[in-house]
Design an enzyme around this catalytic site. Structure first.
Site, PDB file in Angstrom:
ATOM      1  CG  HIS A   1     -10.715 -18.160   6.128  1.00  0.00           C
ATOM      2  ND1 HIS A   1     -11.789 -18.832   5.603  1.00  0.00           N
ATOM      3  CD2 HIS A   1     -11.083 -17.788   7.371  1.00  0.00           C
ATOM      4  CE1 HIS A   1     -12.783 -18.858   6.491  1.00  0.00           C
ATOM      5  NE2 HIS A   1     -12.374 -18.233   7.578  1.00  0.00           N
TER       6      HIS A   1
ATOM      7  CG  ASN B   1     -17.127 -19.595   7.477  1.00  0.00           C
ATOM      8  OD1 ASN B   1     -16.254 -19.190   6.719  1.00  0.00           O
ATOM      9  ND2 ASN B   1     -17.038 -19.518   8.793  1.00  0.00           N
TER      10      ASN B   1
ATOM     11  CE1 TYR C   1     -12.763 -11.199   7.539  1.00  0.00           C
ATOM     12  CE2 TYR C   1     -13.651 -10.398   9.600  1.00  0.00           C
ATOM     13  CZ  TYR C   1     -13.456 -11.432   8.708  1.00  0.00           C
ATOM     14  OH  TYR C   1     -13.941 -12.685   8.974  1.00  0.00           O
TER      15      TYR C   1
ATOM     16  CG  HIS D   1     -13.745  -4.877   6.212  1.00  0.00           C
ATOM     17  ND1 HIS D   1     -14.117  -5.484   7.399  1.00  0.00           N
ATOM     18  CD2 HIS D   1     -13.649  -3.555   6.491  1.00  0.00           C
ATOM     19  CE1 HIS D   1     -14.243  -4.558   8.337  1.00  0.00           C
ATOM     20  NE2 HIS D   1     -13.973  -3.383   7.813  1.00  0.00           N
TER      21      HIS D   1
HETATM   22 FE1  HDD Z   1     -13.129 -14.318   9.603  1.00  0.00          FE
HETATM   23  C1  HDD Z   1     -10.834 -14.199   7.109  1.00  0.00           C
HETATM   24  C2  HDD Z   1     -15.339 -15.871   7.505  1.00  0.00           C
HETATM   25  C3  HDD Z   1     -15.314 -14.800  12.232  1.00  0.00           C
HETATM   26  C4  HDD Z   1     -11.179 -12.456  11.526  1.00  0.00           C
HETATM   27  N1  HDD Z   1     -13.082 -14.925   7.695  1.00  0.00           N
HETATM   28  C5  HDD Z   1     -12.042 -14.790   6.821  1.00  0.00           C
HETATM   29  C6  HDD Z   1     -12.392 -15.335   5.552  1.00  0.00           C
HETATM   30  C7  HDD Z   1     -13.667 -15.810   5.654  1.00  0.00           C
HETATM   31  C8  HDD Z   1     -14.107 -15.542   7.010  1.00  0.00           C
HETATM   32  C9  HDD Z   1     -14.472 -16.466   4.577  1.00  0.00           C
HETATM   33  C10 HDD Z   1     -11.476 -15.409   4.347  1.00  0.00           C
HETATM   34  C11 HDD Z   1     -11.672 -14.277   3.409  1.00  0.00           C
HETATM   35  C12 HDD Z   1     -10.791 -14.460   2.211  1.00  0.00           C
HETATM   36  O1  HDD Z   1     -11.039 -15.400   1.440  1.00  0.00           O
HETATM   37  O2  HDD Z   1      -9.854 -13.682   2.061  1.00  0.00           O
HETATM   38  N2  HDD Z   1     -14.915 -15.225   9.835  1.00  0.00           N
HETATM   39  C13 HDD Z   1     -15.696 -15.722   8.825  1.00  0.00           C
HETATM   40  C14 HDD Z   1     -16.991 -16.068   9.366  1.00  0.00           C
HETATM   41  C15 HDD Z   1     -16.983 -15.783  10.702  1.00  0.00           C
HETATM   42  C16 HDD Z   1     -15.675 -15.240  10.992  1.00  0.00           C
HETATM   43  C17 HDD Z   1     -18.144 -16.614   8.547  1.00  0.00           C
HETATM   44  C18 HDD Z   1     -18.057 -15.929  11.732  1.00  0.00           C
HETATM   45  C19 HDD Z   1     -19.307 -15.849  11.472  1.00  0.00           C
HETATM   46  N3  HDD Z   1     -13.212 -13.765  11.526  1.00  0.00           N
HETATM   47  C20 HDD Z   1     -14.209 -14.027  12.446  1.00  0.00           C
HETATM   48  C21 HDD Z   1     -13.936 -13.325  13.674  1.00  0.00           C
HETATM   49  C22 HDD Z   1     -12.767 -12.648  13.476  1.00  0.00           C
HETATM   50  C23 HDD Z   1     -12.333 -12.935  12.125  1.00  0.00           C
HETATM   51  C24 HDD Z   1     -14.813 -13.349  14.896  1.00  0.00           C
HETATM   52  C25 HDD Z   1     -12.007 -11.749  14.400  1.00  0.00           C
HETATM   53  C26 HDD Z   1     -12.475 -11.110  15.398  1.00  0.00           C
HETATM   54  N4  HDD Z   1     -11.300 -13.537   9.376  1.00  0.00           N
HETATM   55  C27 HDD Z   1     -10.710 -12.755  10.291  1.00  0.00           C
HETATM   56  C28 HDD Z   1      -9.401 -12.149   9.812  1.00  0.00           C
HETATM   57  C29 HDD Z   1      -9.299 -12.729   8.372  1.00  0.00           C
HETATM   58  C30 HDD Z   1     -10.545 -13.576   8.257  1.00  0.00           C
HETATM   59  C31 HDD Z   1      -8.246 -12.402  10.737  1.00  0.00           C
HETATM   60  C32 HDD Z   1      -8.016 -13.456   8.029  1.00  0.00           C
HETATM   61  C33 HDD Z   1      -7.603 -12.956   6.671  1.00  0.00           C
HETATM   62  C34 HDD Z   1      -8.511 -11.880   6.364  1.00  0.00           C
HETATM   63  O3  HDD Z   1      -9.393 -11.706   7.398  1.00  0.00           O
HETATM   64  O4  HDD Z   1      -8.509 -11.194   5.357  1.00  0.00           O
HETATM   65  O5  HDD Z   1      -9.498 -10.773   9.795  1.00  0.00           O
END
Ligand code: HDD
Length: 740
Positions: A100, A173, A387, A364
């Site tokens: 993202h 999402n 997060y 988060h």
């Molecule tokens: Fe995630 C970012 C949505 C599964 C780990 N995720 C992130 C963002 C969105 C989502 C919208 C961007 C937020 C922003 O605009 O800053 N993610 C989802 C959805 C998931 C999902 C809807 C499943 C239903 N994500 C998911 C899993 C993991 C992560 C299973 C790790 C185990 N997601 C992250 C992250 C991020 C992230 C690595 C990257 C940047 C951030 O968090 O701030 O922690």
């Protein structure tokens, strides 16, 4: 300083003292009355009428020349102004989000329609008169920070509610399901979809070997893949896509009764997408297309609006479905549990500074308020760890919550201290609890004071690494999604799969994927196979399911296909979305010197009356003459605009104008391409000759989205408006082919 006594009265006095204590929060973020807003005023700076200074406030006299030993001499180390400026510049970037990374943000407000007190004690869902400030960040997933907006990808829809009880982040999402069921597979998924490690190709695209290698071995992703290959993955606008919390969460009311809840965002403009060929072209013509669209809509006062929907399931009904509520690869079909629309989100202000707000915002899934709680969905549980961890890496300090965009409007009091870039100046000598020196402050909050109390779910289990059998159905909802699509949407899925798998170089991966598609729909697999010049394998490779450890017998965990209780679900098709408005649609009018100014004005008025925008595109920028000698300033030239950046095209008459346009290859291309992308086209007066000339022989008689009116009748505008509201005449794709 608090007294040493711990009598009840003293504690009470100290409590009010403690709350007043944190001045920066109180004054700037919590203005003390009942109307708390996200006030970032204290942190804003625009330099108007101010002198240029160093970061220490020293006024700068010369910002053009570094300090040298003589005019032609070496630069001196003494130049503290140069060093400060360059050092800051050298450190301007922070790591981009690992997923993202590419996004756009906006401020807004949320208001609930009716009190949800029956289901949740969350205060921001109680009072319809209350506006809760929000910050939203939309994003793509796979591409890096500078990648195109129009990649075929999932879109992030993350909402931070600054409630009086603390921040609630709904990090969702635009697709209601996910690729995997367990968070332990997330790094694998992301490694597979990101550019391949040896050459960092391709950027922001899933059409490559590693992604499909992984997916073809993960049948649990079949449902998500159907969505990703559908037009949902190429939205027309962030303003025209749905949002989903994906997981099942819990609402908890004052009595402690829990209700399962799935969150939805429903855009009031409907759910619309572009064509894949168009998406690829937009990526070249305007890679910031979605970002710009959101920005401009808000600047124009066309505030994007989404209704918050909830699907509610009583705790005792947890097991009444043919799928598991804890499985993130499943939806609850709206036919089984309707979506109740409970409130509205309005995005009404653009950020002042992209970095400070959109880049530094930290979402988060674990930021919840009392009245909202988690379930044991194993994907959700893993996210709860990820997060905070990622913010520590990206923002570099456990004090990321103090960055203005992340600060809660509810006052923050705890014994956490110090760390990089600490902003709060904690007073007193007590930073532990229990204490007597500070009169016990800050206090734990009882439930009636809003203290968060985790829902007391009964747990009685063995510790295992395993997946519940109720998670083994990987195909029935993929089939439900495919069956629910219109013929045009199904065709787009086939085309997308042919494109994506066509880019895969290892044939065995293509074949394995055909085996998965066969489980979804045999006809779909056949069509994709035909495009790839392959045959669908008779016996899909076994075992396909890899969701087990080394000691499990694969035969015991094979994916199954449960018979779905419904065969089609209307809300899954965009065919059934809002199609009665052209609000905020962008229409191009092709003009050249001598065009019919009255016709253009009439059309402009009619379109604007419906909330749309008409922009002129001409062979050159600057003044363009109407047939009766008036001047109009062209908004774009054929070099700075293209049909893919518009929703529809209009060609007014004027013999001289049409003659000039007839000499413009770009003008022909504009109309042909709009036709190919199934957009509404209108022409009046001599404009009819021009449009007919572009693909006259190919025009289907019954194409209601091509409106030709030689005398420029009023009904032409009405018909045009109706056609634009339909978004696209997808039926055209199968009848007429246009080379554009
Ligand atoms: Fe995630 C970012 C949505 C599964 C780990 N995720 C992130 C963002 C969105 C989502 C919208 C961007 C937020 C922003 O605009 O800053 N993610 C989802 C959805 C998931 C999902 C809807 C499943 C239903 N994500 C998911 C899993 C993991 C992560 C299973 C790790 C185990 N997601 C992250 C992250 C991020 C992230 C690595 C990257 C940047 C951030 O968090 O701030 O922690």
């Amino acid at each position: 300083m608090a007294s040493k006594t711990t009598s009840k009265k003293a504690i009470k006095n100290n409590k009010s003292k403690a709350i007043k204590g944190n001045k920066s929060n109180e004054i700037k973020h919590n203005n003390g009355d009942n109307k708390k807003s996200l006030d970032l005023e204290f942190n804003r700076e625009n330099g108007t009428d101010e002198f240029l200074t160093t970061n220490q406030g020293l006024r700068i006299n010369d910002n053009q020349n570094s300090l040298k030993a003589g005019e032609r001499g070496a630069t001196l180390l003494e130049d503290f102004i140069l060093r400060e400026k360059i050092t800051h510049f050298d450190h301007e970037r922070i790591p981009e989000r690992i997923v993202h990374a590419r996004g756009a943000g906006a401020h807004g407000v949320f208001q609930v329609y009716d009190s949800m007190t029956k289901y949740t004690k969350a205060k921001f869902l109680q009072d319809p008169s209350r506006e809760t400030p929000v910050f939203v960040r939309f994003s793509t997933v796979a591409g890096s920070r500078g990648s195109t907006d129009l990649a075929r990808d999932v879109r992030g829809f993350a909402v931070k509610f600054y409630t009086d009880e603390g921040n609630f982040d709904l990090v969702g999402n635009n697709i209601p399901v996910f690729f995997i069921q367990d968070a332990i597979k997330f790094p694998d998924l992301v490694h597979a979809v990101k550019p391949e490690p040896h050459n960092q190709i391709p950027q922001a695209a899933s059409a490559h070997d590693t992604f499909w290698d992984f997916i073809s071995l993960m049948p649990e992703s079949a449902h998500m893949i159907m969505w990703l290959m559908s037009d949902r993955a190429i939205p027309r606008s962030y303003r025209m896509m749905e949002g989903f919390g994906v997981h099942t969460f819990r609402f908890v009311n004052e009595e402690g009764t829990a209700t399962f809840v799935k969150f939805h965002w429903k855009p009031l403009l409907g759910v619309h997408s572009v064509a894949w060929d168009e998406a690829q072209k937009i990526s070249g013509k305007d890679p910031d297309f979605h970002r710009r669209d959101l920005w401009e809509a808000i600047e124009n006062g066309d505030f994007p609006e989404y209704e918050l929907g909830v699907q509610l399931v009583a705790e005792e009904d947890e097991h009444k479905f043919e799928f598991d509520l804890l499985d993130s690869t499943k939806i609850i079909p709206e036919e089984l549990v309707p979506v109740q629309r409970i409130g509205k989100l309005t995005l009404n202000r653009n950020p002042d500074n992209f970095f400070a707000e959109t880049e530094q915002v930290a979402f988060h899934i674990g930021h919840v308020v009392s009245g909202i709680d988690f379930t044991n969905d194993p994907l959700l549980q893993g996210r709860l760890f990820s997060y905070t961890d990622t913010q520590l890496k990206r923002l570099g300090s456990p004090n990321f919550h103090e960055i203005p965009i992340n600060r809660s409007v509810a006052p923050v009091h705890n014994n956490q201290r110090d760390g990089h870039m600490r902003q709060t100046i904690n007073q007193g000598k007590v930073s532990y609890e229990p204490n007597s020196i500070a009169g016990g402050c800050p206090f734990q909050a009882a439930m009636q004071d809003g203290g968060f109390h985790t829902y007391e779910e009964r747990v009685d289990a063995r510790k295992v690494r395993a997946r519940s059998e109720s998670f083994h159905d990987h195909f029935s909802q993929a089939t439900l999604f495919y069956n629910s699509q219109s013929p045009a949407e199904q065709k787009h899925i086939v085309d997308a799969l042919r494109f994506e798998l066509g880019k895969v170089e290892i044939v065995a991966i293509r074949e394995r994927m055909l085996g998965i598609l066969k489980q979804v729909d045999a006809g779909l697999a056949d069509k994709v196979a035909a495009g790839l010049g392959l045959l669908v394998p008779r016996h899909p490779e076994q075992p396909m399911n890899r969701s087990f450890g080394a000691d499990t017998d694969p035969a015991s965990v094979q994916p199954v296909k449960v018979k779905s209780s419904i065969e089609k679900s209307e809300p899954l098709s965009m065919e059934n979305t809002v199609k009665d408005t052209i609000k905020t649609r962008k229409i191009a009018a092709l003009i050249a010197d001598g065009f019919d100014g009255d016709a253009l004005n009439q059309m402009k008025k009619a379109l604007e009356a419906e909330g749309a925008m008409l922009k002129t595109v001409a062979p050159k920028l600057g003044g363009i003459n109407t047939a009766d000698g008036k001047k109009v300033t062209a908004d774009f030239s054929f070099l700075t605009a293209a049909s893919v950046l518009f929703d529809a095209v209009y060609v007014p008459g004027g013999a001289a104008s049409i003659e000039m346009l007839a000499g413009e290859a770009d003008a022909y291309h504009f109309v042909n391409e709009a036709f190919r992308h199934c957009k509404a086209i209108a022409a009046t007066g001599e404009g009819v000759d021009f449009v007919s000339g572009t693909f006259a022989r190919k025009l289907a008689e019954d194409d209601k989205a091509v409106i030709l009116s030689e005398n420029g009748s009023k009904s032409a505008a009405n018909d045009f408006i109706k056609a634009i509201a339909q978004h696209r005449n997808w039926g055209r794709e199968t009848v007429r082919k246009v080379p554009a």
